[in-house]
Design a protein around this motif. Structure first.
Motif, PDB file in Angstrom:
ATOM      1  N   THR A  62       8.632   3.632  13.481  1.00 45.17           N
ATOM      2  CA  THR A  62       9.989   3.185  13.798  1.00 45.17           C
ATOM      3  C   THR A  62      11.059   3.997  13.082  1.00 45.17           C
ATOM      4  O   THR A  62      12.219   3.606  13.062  1.00 45.17           O
ATOM      5  CB  THR A  62      10.161   1.688  13.456  1.00 45.17           C
ATOM      6  OG1 THR A  62       9.827   1.497  12.080  1.00 45.17           O
ATOM      7  CG2 THR A  62       9.265   0.826  14.335  1.00 45.17           C
ATOM      8  N   GLY A  63      10.671   5.116  12.486  1.00 40.45           N
ATOM      9  CA  GLY A  63      11.638   5.989  11.842  1.00 40.45           C
ATOM     10  C   GLY A  63      11.417   6.107  10.347  1.00 40.45           C
ATOM     11  O   GLY A  63      10.433   5.619   9.796  1.00 40.45           O
ATOM     12  N   LEU A  64      12.373   6.755   9.692  1.00 40.73           N
ATOM     13  CA  LEU A  64      12.297   6.978   8.255  1.00 40.73           C
ATOM     14  C   LEU A  64      12.745   5.729   7.497  1.00 40.73           C
ATOM     15  O   LEU A  64      13.786   5.139   7.818  1.00 40.73           O
ATOM     16  CB  LEU A  64      13.186   8.167   7.864  1.00 40.73           C
ATOM     17  CG  LEU A  64      13.146   8.579   6.400  1.00 40.73           C
ATOM     18  CD1 LEU A  64      11.757   9.086   6.021  1.00 40.73           C
ATOM     19  CD2 LEU A  64      14.195   9.651   6.134  1.00 40.73           C
ATOM     20  N   HIS A  65      11.956   5.335   6.501  1.00 42.33           N
ATOM     21  CA  HIS A  65      12.252   4.172   5.673  1.00 42.33           C
ATOM     22  C   HIS A  65      11.988   4.527   4.215  1.00 42.33           C
ATOM     23  O   HIS A  65      11.068   5.288   3.910  1.00 42.33           O
ATOM     24  CB  HIS A  65      11.361   2.980   6.031  1.00 42.33           C
ATOM     25  CG  HIS A  65      11.491   2.516   7.434  1.00 42.33           C
ATOM     26  ND1 HIS A  65      12.471   1.652   7.850  1.00 42.33           N
ATOM     27  CD2 HIS A  65      10.774   2.806   8.541  1.00 42.33           C
ATOM     28  CE1 HIS A  65      12.347   1.406   9.140  1.00 42.33           C
ATOM     29  NE2 HIS A  65      11.310   2.110   9.589  1.00 42.33           N
ATOM     30  N   THR A  66      12.776   3.965   3.309  1.00 41.36           N
ATOM     31  CA  THR A  66      12.467   4.022   1.886  1.00 41.36           C
ATOM     32  C   THR A  66      11.743   2.732   1.574  1.00 41.36           C
ATOM     33  O   THR A  66      12.275   1.641   1.799  1.00 41.36           O
ATOM     34  CB  THR A  66      13.744   4.151   1.034  1.00 41.36           C
ATOM     35  OG1 THR A  66      14.450   5.315   1.453  1.00 41.36           O
ATOM     36  CG2 THR A  66      13.402   4.256  -0.440  1.00 41.36           C
ATOM     37  N   VAL A  67      10.499   2.848   1.096  1.00 34.47           N
ATOM     38  CA  VAL A  67       9.650   1.683   0.859  1.00 34.47           C
ATOM     39  C   VAL A  67       9.033   1.767  -0.527  1.00 34.47           C
ATOM     40  O   VAL A  67       9.038   2.821  -1.163  1.00 34.47           O
ATOM     41  CB  VAL A  67       8.526   1.579   1.919  1.00 34.47           C
ATOM     42  CG1 VAL A  67       9.096   1.431   3.313  1.00 34.47           C
ATOM     43  CG2 VAL A  67       7.586   2.765   1.849  1.00 34.47           C
ATOM     44  N   ALA A  68       8.502   0.650  -0.968  1.00 37.06           N
ATOM     45  CA  ALA A  68       7.730   0.600  -2.210  1.00 37.06           C
ATOM     46  C   ALA A  68       6.502  -0.254  -1.940  1.00 37.06           C
ATOM     47  O   ALA A  68       6.603  -1.330  -1.339  1.00 37.06           O
ATOM     48  CB  ALA A  68       8.552  -0.006  -3.343  1.00 37.06           C
ATOM     49  N   ASP A  69       5.341   0.234  -2.336  1.00 42.45           N
ATOM     50  CA  ASP A  69       4.128  -0.574  -2.204  1.00 42.45           C
ATOM     51  C   ASP A  69       4.267  -1.802  -3.088  1.00 42.45           C
ATOM     52  O   ASP A  69       4.947  -1.777  -4.113  1.00 42.45           O
ATOM     53  CB  ASP A  69       2.898   0.227  -2.627  1.00 42.45           C
ATOM     54  CG  ASP A  69       2.516   1.291  -1.607  1.00 42.45           C
ATOM     55  OD1 ASP A  69       2.824   1.114  -0.414  1.00 42.45           O
ATOM     56  OD2 ASP A  69       1.905   2.291  -2.012  1.00 42.45           O
ATOM     57  N   ILE A  70       3.637  -2.897  -2.666  1.00 42.12           N
ATOM     58  CA  ILE A  70       3.632  -4.109  -3.481  1.00 42.12           C
ATOM     59  C   ILE A  70       2.191  -4.466  -3.838  1.00 42.12           C
ATOM     60  O   ILE A  70       1.278  -4.295  -3.044  1.00 42.12           O
ATOM     61  CB  ILE A  70       4.371  -5.292  -2.821  1.00 42.12           C
ATOM     62  CG1 ILE A  70       3.883  -5.569  -1.407  1.00 42.12           C
ATOM     63  CG2 ILE A  70       5.862  -5.062  -2.834  1.00 42.12           C
ATOM     64  CD1 ILE A  70       4.552  -6.770  -0.751  1.00 42.12           C
ATOM     65  N   PHE A  71       2.032  -4.943  -5.065  1.00 42.63           N
ATOM     66  CA  PHE A  71       0.727  -5.231  -5.638  1.00 42.63           C
ATOM     67  C   PHE A  71       0.668  -6.684  -6.090  1.00 42.63           C
ATOM     68  O   PHE A  71       1.660  -7.222  -6.586  1.00 42.63           O
ATOM     69  CB  PHE A  71       0.482  -4.336  -6.858  1.00 42.63           C
ATOM     70  CG  PHE A  71       0.572  -2.872  -6.556  1.00 42.63           C
ATOM     71  CD1 PHE A  71      -0.564  -2.149  -6.251  1.00 42.63           C
ATOM     72  CD2 PHE A  71       1.792  -2.213  -6.571  1.00 42.63           C
ATOM     73  CE1 PHE A  71      -0.490  -0.793  -5.973  1.00 42.63           C
ATOM     74  CE2 PHE A  71       1.887  -0.857  -6.293  1.00 42.63           C
ATOM     75  CZ  PHE A  71       0.743  -0.146  -5.997  1.00 42.63           C
ATOM     76  N   CYS A  72      -0.498  -7.297  -5.955  1.00 41.02           N
ATOM     77  CA  CYS A  72      -0.717  -8.642  -6.484  1.00 41.02           C
ATOM     78  C   CYS A  72      -0.523  -8.586  -7.996  1.00 41.02           C
ATOM     79  O   CYS A  72      -1.107  -7.742  -8.675  1.00 41.02           O
ATOM     80  CB  CYS A  72      -2.122  -9.108  -6.139  1.00 41.02           C
ATOM     81  SG  CYS A  72      -2.579 -10.676  -6.919  1.00 41.02           S
ATOM     82  N   VAL A  73       0.285  -9.491  -8.514  1.00 39.14           N
ATOM     83  CA  VAL A  73       0.599  -9.482  -9.940  1.00 39.14           C
ATOM     84  C   VAL A  73      -0.612  -9.861 -10.798  1.00 39.14           C
ATOM     85  O   VAL A  73      -0.711  -9.442 -11.946  1.00 39.14           O
ATOM     86  CB  VAL A  73       1.812 -10.394 -10.240  1.00 39.14           C
ATOM     87  CG1 VAL A  73       1.442 -11.864 -10.175  1.00 39.14           C
ATOM     88  CG2 VAL A  73       2.436 -10.068 -11.568  1.00 39.14           C
ATOM     89  N   LYS A  74      -1.565 -10.584 -10.230  1.00 35.41           N
ATOM     90  CA  LYS A  74      -2.722 -11.027 -11.019  1.00 35.41           C
ATOM     91  C   LYS A  74      -3.838  -9.987 -11.057  1.00 35.41           C
ATOM     92  O   LYS A  74      -4.316  -9.624 -12.123  1.00 35.41           O
ATOM     93  CB  LYS A  74      -3.259 -12.355 -10.482  1.00 35.41           C
ATOM     94  CG  LYS A  74      -4.374 -12.931 -11.336  1.00 35.41           C
ATOM     95  CD  LYS A  74      -4.753 -14.328 -10.883  1.00 35.41           C
ATOM     96  CE  LYS A  74      -5.860 -14.893 -11.757  1.00 35.41           C
ATOM     97  NZ  LYS A  74      -6.298 -16.205 -11.262  1.00 35.41           N
ATOM     98  N   CYS A  75      -4.258  -9.488  -9.883  1.00 39.18           N
ATOM     99  CA  CYS A  75      -5.413  -8.574  -9.860  1.00 39.18           C
ATOM    100  C   CYS A  75      -5.032  -7.116  -9.627  1.00 39.18           C
ATOM    101  O   CYS A  75      -5.870  -6.232  -9.763  1.00 39.18           O
ATOM    102  CB  CYS A  75      -6.434  -9.026  -8.823  1.00 39.18           C
ATOM    103  SG  CYS A  75      -5.922  -8.796  -7.108  1.00 39.18           S
ATOM    104  N   GLY A  76      -3.797  -6.852  -9.254  1.00 39.89           N
ATOM    105  CA  GLY A  76      -3.344  -5.480  -9.070  1.00 39.89           C
ATOM    106  C   GLY A  76      -3.672  -4.852  -7.729  1.00 39.89           C
ATOM    107  O   GLY A  76      -3.378  -3.680  -7.507  1.00 39.89           O
ATOM    108  N   SER A  77      -4.255  -5.607  -6.817  1.00 38.99           N
ATOM    109  CA  SER A  77      -4.575  -5.073  -5.492  1.00 38.99           C
ATOM    110  C   SER A  77      -3.306  -4.784  -4.712  1.00 38.99           C
ATOM    111  O   SER A  77      -2.363  -5.580  -4.741  1.00 38.99           O
ATOM    112  CB  SER A  77      -5.407  -6.076  -4.685  1.00 38.99           C
ATOM    113  OG  SER A  77      -6.642  -6.296  -5.289  1.00 38.99           O
TER     114      SER A  77
END
Length: 129
Positions: A62-77
């Motif tokens: 859908t085009g160019l986006h600025t994103v950040a991956d998100i991780f589970c705060v407990k296990c880090g997945s």
């Protein structure tokens, strides 16, 4: 690391499939029509118990986006990504919202979403990420 404080959500809760940490509620789903390399993904207006990775520009279907991956705060997945900036006007509705990969979640009924290898190969080039 210190003491970990988790938010317990109420209602139809989507949880990390690895450690069962609450991540989002069904009432906050904006769209179920997203896809990623593992299959279905849901766009949520808000998520909990996650940490943000590094912001980066990604060219998606859908085009160019600025994103950040998100991780589970407990296990880090890694459980999905959040939209920081949508560079196209029609995609601005995604800003501040997060996508959780269904493959990484346990559903409200405790079910896990599994994708077959054939589906992964067939859809791999059609996905958003």
């Amino acid at each position: 690391m210190g003491r970990l404080f988790l938010v317990n959500l109420e209602g139809k809760v989507y949880s990390c499939k690895h450690c069962k940490t609450h991540l989002a509620v069904g009432d906050d789903i904006v769209s179920k029509s997203f896809h990623c390399k593992h299959g279905k993904a849901y766009l949520f207006s808000k998520v909990s118990n996650v940490t943000l990775g590094v912001k980066e520009d990604r060219l998606m279907m859908t085009g160019l986006h600025t994103v950040a991956d998100i991780f589970c705060v407990k296990c880090g997945s890694i459980v999905g990504w959040t939209y920081e900036t949508a560079h196209e006007k029609a995609q601005k509705y995604k800003e501040g919202k997060s996508v959780l990969e269904r493959f990484k979640l346990s559903g409200p009924d405790g079910s896990n979403y599994w994708v077959s290898h054939e589906t992964h190969i067939a859809r791999g080039e059609q996905e958003e990420v």
